[in-house]
Scaffold this motif. Structure first.
Motif, PDB file in Angstrom:
ATOM      1  N   THR A  39       0.485  -0.620  -0.163  1.00 29.35           N
ATOM      2  CA  THR A  39      -0.174   0.183  -0.218  1.00 29.35           C
ATOM      3  C   THR A  39       0.795   0.946  -0.078  1.00 29.35           C
ATOM      4  N   THR A  40       0.629   2.221  -0.309  1.00 37.98           N
ATOM      5  CA  THR A  40       1.032   3.797  -0.506  1.00 37.98           C
ATOM      6  C   THR A  40       0.819   4.352   0.891  1.00 37.98           C
ATOM      7  N   ARG A  41      -0.508   3.957   1.872  1.00 38.83           N
ATOM      8  CA  ARG A  41      -0.945   4.517   2.783  1.00 38.83           C
ATOM      9  C   ARG A  41       0.365   4.494   3.307  1.00 38.83           C
ATOM     10  N   HIS A  42      -0.027   5.651   4.460  1.00 43.35           N
ATOM     11  CA  HIS A  42       1.479   5.908   5.460  1.00 43.35           C
ATOM     12  C   HIS A  42       0.536   5.243   6.496  1.00 43.35           C
ATOM     13  N   ARG A  43       2.212   4.847   6.846  1.00 44.66           N
ATOM     14  CA  ARG A  43       1.900   3.680   8.528  1.00 44.66           C
ATOM     15  C   ARG A  43       2.074   4.545   9.601  1.00 44.66           C
ATOM     16  N   ARG A  44       0.678   4.043   9.979  1.00 41.65           N
ATOM     17  CA  ARG A  44       0.615   3.735  11.084  1.00 41.65           C
ATOM     18  C   ARG A  44       1.351   3.749  12.643  1.00 41.65           C
ATOM     19  N   ALA A  45       0.647   4.299  13.998  1.00 42.58           N
ATOM     20  CA  ALA A  45       1.666   4.141  14.883  1.00 42.58           C
ATOM     21  C   ALA A  45       2.139   2.756  15.490  1.00 42.58           C
ATOM     22  N   ASN A  46       0.717   2.153  14.915  1.00 39.62           N
ATOM     23  CA  ASN A  46       0.921   0.436  15.994  1.00 39.62           C
ATOM     24  C   ASN A  46       0.624  -0.477  14.682  1.00 39.62           C
ATOM     25  N   GLU A  47       1.132   0.415  13.559  1.00 46.06           N
ATOM     26  CA  GLU A  47       1.618  -0.781  12.174  1.00 46.06           C
ATOM     27  C   GLU A  47       2.662  -1.239  12.524  1.00 46.06           C
ATOM     28  N   VAL A  48       3.529  -2.407  11.482  1.00 51.10           N
ATOM     29  CA  VAL A  48       4.596  -2.680  11.902  1.00 51.10           C
ATOM     30  C   VAL A  48       4.838  -2.854   9.537  1.00 51.10           C
ATOM     31  N   MET A  64       5.457  -1.310 -10.006  1.00 52.94           N
ATOM     32  CA  MET A  64       5.150  -2.969  -9.808  1.00 52.94           C
ATOM     33  C   MET A  64       4.377  -3.215 -10.303  1.00 52.94           C
ATOM     34  N   THR A  65       3.530  -2.092 -10.383  1.00 52.77           N
ATOM     35  CA  THR A  65       2.127  -2.087 -11.203  1.00 52.77           C
ATOM     36  C   THR A  65       2.139  -2.162 -12.897  1.00 52.77           C
ATOM     37  N   GLU A  66       2.916  -1.781 -13.242  1.00 50.95           N
ATOM     38  CA  GLU A  66       3.412  -1.809 -14.456  1.00 50.95           C
ATOM     39  C   GLU A  66       4.220  -3.064 -15.042  1.00 50.95           C
ATOM     40  N   ASP A  67       4.971  -4.030 -14.085  1.00 47.65           N
ATOM     41  CA  ASP A  67       5.823  -4.763 -14.239  1.00 47.65           C
ATOM     42  C   ASP A  67       4.969  -5.821 -13.888  1.00 47.65           C
ATOM     43  N   GLY A  68       3.143  -5.505 -13.316  1.00 44.92           N
ATOM     44  CA  GLY A  68       2.505  -7.461 -13.703  1.00 44.92           C
ATOM     45  C   GLY A  68       2.984  -7.826 -12.057  1.00 44.92           C
ATOM     46  N   VAL A  69       3.277  -7.209 -11.333  1.00 49.89           N
ATOM     47  CA  VAL A  69       3.435  -7.792  -9.955  1.00 49.89           C
ATOM     48  C   VAL A  69       2.609  -8.351  -8.964  1.00 49.89           C
ATOM     49  N   PHE A  70       1.467  -7.494  -9.416  1.00 47.72           N
ATOM     50  CA  PHE A  70       0.066  -7.837  -8.946  1.00 47.72           C
ATOM     51  C   PHE A  70      -0.762  -8.362  -9.587  1.00 47.72           C
ATOM     52  N   LEU A  71      -1.194  -9.495  -8.692  1.00 40.96           N
ATOM     53  CA  LEU A  71      -2.702 -10.399  -8.438  1.00 40.96           C
ATOM     54  C   LEU A  71      -3.772 -10.001  -8.294  1.00 40.96           C
ATOM     55  N   GLU A  72      -3.895  -8.466  -8.154  1.00 43.84           N
ATOM     56  CA  GLU A  72      -4.494  -7.531  -8.798  1.00 43.84           C
ATOM     57  C   GLU A  72      -4.462  -5.766  -7.630  1.00 43.84           C
ATOM     58  N   HIS A  73      -5.086  -4.618  -7.950  1.00 45.62           N
ATOM     59  CA  HIS A  73      -4.692  -3.734  -7.161  1.00 45.62           C
ATOM     60  C   HIS A  73      -5.844  -2.572  -7.692  1.00 45.62           C
ATOM     61  N   ALA A  74      -5.868  -2.110  -7.069  1.00 45.37           N
ATOM     62  CA  ALA A  74      -6.823  -0.915  -6.541  1.00 45.37           C
ATOM     63  C   ALA A  74      -6.328   0.878  -5.634  1.00 45.37           C
ATOM     64  N   GLN A  75      -7.556   1.345  -6.324  1.00 46.49           N
ATOM     65  CA  GLN A  75      -7.087   2.779  -5.577  1.00 46.49           C
ATOM     66  C   GLN A  75      -8.275   3.010  -4.281  1.00 46.49           C
ATOM     67  N   VAL A  76      -7.992   3.226  -3.116  1.00 44.37           N
ATOM     68  CA  VAL A  76      -9.135   3.504  -2.097  1.00 44.37           C
ATOM     69  C   VAL A  76      -8.882   4.339  -1.402  1.00 44.37           C
ATOM     70  N   TYR A  77      -9.824   5.847  -1.378  1.00 42.77           N
ATOM     71  CA  TYR A  77      -9.489   6.850  -0.333  1.00 42.77           C
ATOM     72  C   TYR A  77      -8.023   7.703  -0.900  1.00 42.77           C
ATOM     73  N   GLY A  78      -8.122   7.206  -2.119  1.00 45.33           N
ATOM     74  CA  GLY A  78      -6.897   7.916  -2.679  1.00 45.33           C
ATOM     75  C   GLY A  78      -5.039   6.941  -2.205  1.00 45.33           C
ATOM     76  N   ASP A 103     -11.440  -5.852  -1.608  1.00 45.12           N
ATOM     77  CA  ASP A 103     -13.234  -5.762  -2.305  1.00 45.12           C
ATOM     78  C   ASP A 103     -13.419  -5.978  -3.279  1.00 45.12           C
ATOM     79  N   TRP A 104     -14.695  -6.246  -3.772  1.00 41.81           N
ATOM     80  CA  TRP A 104     -15.416  -6.871  -4.559  1.00 41.81           C
ATOM     81  C   TRP A 104     -15.083  -7.707  -6.436  1.00 41.81           C
ATOM     82  N   GLN A 105     -13.908  -5.576  -6.096  1.00 44.76           N
ATOM     83  CA  GLN A 105     -13.596  -5.808  -7.733  1.00 44.76           C
ATOM     84  C   GLN A 105     -12.478  -6.488  -7.304  1.00 44.76           C
ATOM     85  N   GLY A 106     -11.343  -6.268  -6.636  1.00 45.17           N
ATOM     86  CA  GLY A 106     -10.358  -7.348  -6.475  1.00 45.17           C
ATOM     87  C   GLY A 106     -10.740  -8.581  -6.557  1.00 45.17           C
ATOM     88  N   ALA A 107     -11.771  -8.884  -5.763  1.00 50.52           N
ATOM     89  CA  ALA A 107     -12.044 -10.064  -6.179  1.00 50.52           C
ATOM     90  C   ALA A 107     -12.892 -10.760  -7.091  1.00 50.52           C
TER      91      ALA A 107
END
Length: 203
Positions: A39-48, A64-78, A103-107
């Motif tokens: 994820t590109t989301r900022h890490r929260r204090a309690n996350e590792v 990574m997306t361009e290189d086909g690394v992901f089985l699925e990917h999405a943009q959520v809340y920016g 989510d359902w789209q990734g599924a």
């Protein structure tokens, strides 16, 4: 003969209890692992990093997306989220059952590529209860809650695409239903008594 693991997809609106159920399911299972998303989301204090998510920059993620690394990917809340294809395939090859929290789209994307995956939708007992759970967290503004509720409607509207639907009106019962599905006994879960159309009425 080498036995590969099974892939399970769990989808649910925010507040339906998906994360708590998935963690309990994995804790009770000897060979089930949760796939850790990037994820590109900022890490929260309690996350590792590497445990909760693999935190990466937007530029790295897009590369990574361009290189086909992901089985699925999405943009959520920016923010971007993605599931590593290689990581999932390696765990399955080791014989581990793998759980995706998407989510359902990734599924839908994963099912197209891996048709043997078992998909599960988790629903709350009511819209009112879902909103109550979101508000009880005390960490989101009214605007964020409204956005989560709108996304929840969208998620639940696609629940029939899943192989199984589990109602989280009672945590222990929902956990038993999920355990049966994980053990290949999904036909034995309790019948769904919730009227989905009524749940989504007015959406």
């Amino acid at each position: 003969m080498h036995v590969t693991g099974k892939l399970f997809i769990i989808s649910a609106p925010s507040g339906a209890g998906k994360t708590s159920l998935a963690r309990a399911l994995i804790a009770n299972s000897g060979n089930c692992r949760m796939s850790v998303s990037h994820t590109t989301r900022h890490r929260r204090a309690n996350e590792v990093d590497g445990v909760d998510y693999f935190f990466t920059s937007k530029d790295e993620f897009l590369a990574m997306t361009e290189d086909g690394v992901f089985l699925e990917h999405a943009q959520v809340y920016g923010n971007y989220y993605g599931t590593s294809r290689l990581a999932v395939e390696e765990m399955l090859a080791k014989g581990d059952n793998v759980m995706l929290d998407i989510d359902w789209q990734g599924a839908r994307l994963v099912r197209q590529q891996m048709p043997k995956a078992v998909s599960i939708s988790i629903l709350p007992p009511s819209i009112d209860e879902l909103e109550r759970r979101l508000r009880s967290r005390g960490s989101d503004s009214a605007d964020v809650i409204a956005a989560r509720m709108q996304k929840a409607y969208d998620e639940m509207a696609h629940c029939r695409e899943s192989d199984f639907i589990v109602l989280n009106d009672d945590f222990n019962q929902a956990l038993r239903d999920l355990t049966l599905i994980l053990d290949g006994e999904g036909d034995s879960i309790r019948p769904l008594t919730l009227d989905i159309d009524a749940l989504l009425d007015g959406v």
